[in-house]
Design an enzyme around this catalytic site. Structure first.
Site, mmCIF file in Angstrom:
data_model
loop_
_atom_site.group_PDB
_atom_site.id
_atom_site.type_symbol
_atom_site.label_atom_id
_atom_site.label_comp_id
_atom_site.label_asym_id
_atom_site.label_seq_id
_atom_site.Cartn_x
_atom_site.Cartn_y
_atom_site.Cartn_z
ATOM 1 N N CYS A 1 -12.469 -11.355 -25.045
ATOM 2 C CA CYS A 1 -10.930 -11.175 -24.506
ATOM 3 C C CYS A 1 -10.442 -10.502 -25.804
ATOM 4 O O CYS A 1 -9.506 -9.514 -25.987
ATOM 5 C CB CYS A 1 -10.352 -12.261 -24.140
ATOM 6 S SG CYS A 1 -10.609 -12.774 -22.400
ATOM 7 N N CYS B 1 -11.446 -16.699 -26.387
ATOM 8 C CA CYS B 1 -12.809 -15.777 -25.930
ATOM 9 C C CYS B 1 -12.803 -14.570 -26.559
ATOM 10 O O CYS B 1 -12.088 -13.948 -26.748
ATOM 11 C CB CYS B 1 -12.761 -15.543 -24.471
ATOM 12 S SG CYS B 1 -13.952 -14.187 -23.736
ATOM 13 N N ASN C 1 -26.762 -10.326 -19.129
ATOM 14 C CA ASN C 1 -27.385 -11.888 -18.855
ATOM 15 C C ASN C 1 -26.220 -12.697 -18.253
ATOM 16 O O ASN C 1 -25.118 -12.619 -18.607
ATOM 17 C CB ASN C 1 -27.621 -12.221 -20.453
ATOM 18 C CG ASN C 1 -28.775 -11.407 -21.043
ATOM 19 O OD1 ASN C 1 -29.805 -10.846 -20.414
ATOM 20 N ND2 ASN C 1 -28.552 -11.036 -22.389
ATOM 21 N N ASP D 1 -22.632 -3.155 -30.363
ATOM 22 C CA ASP D 1 -23.069 -4.613 -30.469
ATOM 23 C C ASP D 1 -23.020 -4.941 -32.006
ATOM 24 O O ASP D 1 -23.695 -4.262 -32.844
ATOM 25 C CB ASP D 1 -24.251 -5.046 -29.878
ATOM 26 C CG ASP D 1 -24.618 -6.340 -29.834
ATOM 27 O OD1 ASP D 1 -24.534 -6.823 -28.494
ATOM 28 O OD2 ASP D 1 -24.951 -7.291 -30.735
ATOM 29 N N GLY E 1 -30.064 -16.006 -21.143
ATOM 30 C CA GLY E 1 -29.893 -15.949 -22.723
ATOM 31 C C GLY E 1 -28.250 -15.517 -22.871
ATOM 32 O O GLY E 1 -28.094 -15.002 -24.035
ATOM 33 N N HIS F 1 -10.886 -11.406 -17.967
ATOM 34 C CA HIS F 1 -11.867 -12.417 -18.430
ATOM 35 C C HIS F 1 -12.379 -12.680 -17.094
ATOM 36 O O HIS F 1 -11.856 -13.354 -16.223
ATOM 37 C CB HIS F 1 -11.203 -13.751 -18.965
ATOM 38 C CG HIS F 1 -12.297 -14.438 -19.370
ATOM 39 N ND1 HIS F 1 -13.009 -14.561 -20.486
ATOM 40 C CD2 HIS F 1 -12.925 -15.706 -18.674
ATOM 41 C CE1 HIS F 1 -13.837 -15.520 -20.529
ATOM 42 N NE2 HIS F 1 -13.779 -16.245 -19.562
ATOM 43 N N HIS G 1 -20.259 -9.066 -19.285
ATOM 44 C CA HIS G 1 -20.433 -7.929 -19.974
ATOM 45 C C HIS G 1 -21.599 -7.107 -19.620
ATOM 46 O O HIS G 1 -22.808 -7.911 -19.369
ATOM 47 C CB HIS G 1 -20.413 -8.036 -21.588
ATOM 48 C CG HIS G 1 -21.366 -9.099 -22.113
ATOM 49 N ND1 HIS G 1 -21.152 -10.585 -21.923
ATOM 50 C CD2 HIS G 1 -22.596 -8.888 -22.743
ATOM 51 C CE1 HIS G 1 -22.146 -10.975 -22.622
ATOM 52 N NE2 HIS G 1 -23.261 -10.349 -23.010
ATOM 53 N N HIS H 1 -18.202 -14.097 -21.338
ATOM 54 C CA HIS H 1 -17.250 -13.261 -20.696
ATOM 55 C C HIS H 1 -18.191 -12.146 -20.289
ATOM 56 O O HIS H 1 -18.826 -11.460 -21.099
ATOM 57 C CB HIS H 1 -16.165 -12.606 -22.081
ATOM 58 C CG HIS H 1 -15.263 -11.522 -21.270
ATOM 59 N ND1 HIS H 1 -13.785 -11.818 -21.531
ATOM 60 C CD2 HIS H 1 -15.302 -10.501 -20.988
ATOM 61 C CE1 HIS H 1 -13.445 -10.516 -21.202
ATOM 62 N NE2 HIS H 1 -14.260 -9.803 -20.701
ATOM 63 N N HIS I 1 -24.805 -4.950 -21.459
ATOM 64 C CA HIS I 1 -25.420 -4.061 -22.678
ATOM 65 C C HIS I 1 -25.736 -2.791 -22.051
ATOM 66 O O HIS I 1 -26.600 -2.693 -21.111
ATOM 67 C CB HIS I 1 -26.619 -4.952 -23.081
ATOM 68 C CG HIS I 1 -26.567 -6.541 -23.540
ATOM 69 N ND1 HIS I 1 -26.097 -6.747 -24.842
ATOM 70 C CD2 HIS I 1 -26.234 -7.576 -22.808
ATOM 71 C CE1 HIS I 1 -25.704 -8.150 -24.918
ATOM 72 N NE2 HIS I 1 -25.841 -8.497 -23.486
#
Ligand code: 5GP
Ligand code: ZN
Length: 119
Positions: free
Chosen positions: A12, A9, A92, A35, A98, A51, A105, A103, A107
């Protein structure tokens, strides 16, 4: 596997320092980084180091983590003057939304005016 680290991952591996990133924040539980393909002048990805594939598989045991990560996002936002007038937080969840990295997250996006609804 929902807990611990997955060696295949990418998030991770970023969280444990195996893969380099432009780090914005780190503590025992969380990691935040810029990003690689920013969608706005400020685009930070915030992850739990543990995770979990996405929000849909979160459980009652994740309540504290989910509260902490949102408070952390607000704290990180204060580091960027571009976000003084607002920012957007997006997670997402699944293919239709999308999601490309499985994992969980968030944004943290800002520094420009966003449209609503999102595309
Ligand atoms: P998702 O599409 O799953 O909501 O978001 C995944 C995000 O991770 C994308 O915005 C993508 O640009 C970013 N990303 C994917 N791989 C890497 C990487 O290796 N490093 C960094 N910094 N960002 C990545
Ligand atoms: Zn992971």
């Amino acid at each position: 596997m929902l807990n611990g680290l997955l060696s295949n991952c990418i998030f991770c591996r970023i969280g444990n320092g195996d893969v380099r990133s432009d780090k914005v924040y780190e503590d025992e539980e969380f990691f935040a980084f810029k990003d690689i393909n920013p969608q706005s002048p400020v685009h930070v990805v915030v992850i739990p180091k543990k995770h979990i594939s996405d929000l849909s598989v979160a459980s009652d045991g994740d309540k504290v983590m989910l509260g902490c990560i949102q408070l952390l996002i607000a704290k990180i936002a204060k580091q960027f003057s571009e976000l003084n007038n607002g920012f957007r937080v997006v997670s997402n969840c699944g293919y239709d939304a999308g999601q490309t990295v499985f994992h969980m997250h968030y944004h943290l996006l800002g520094g420009r005016i966003f449209a609503w609804p999102p595309g």
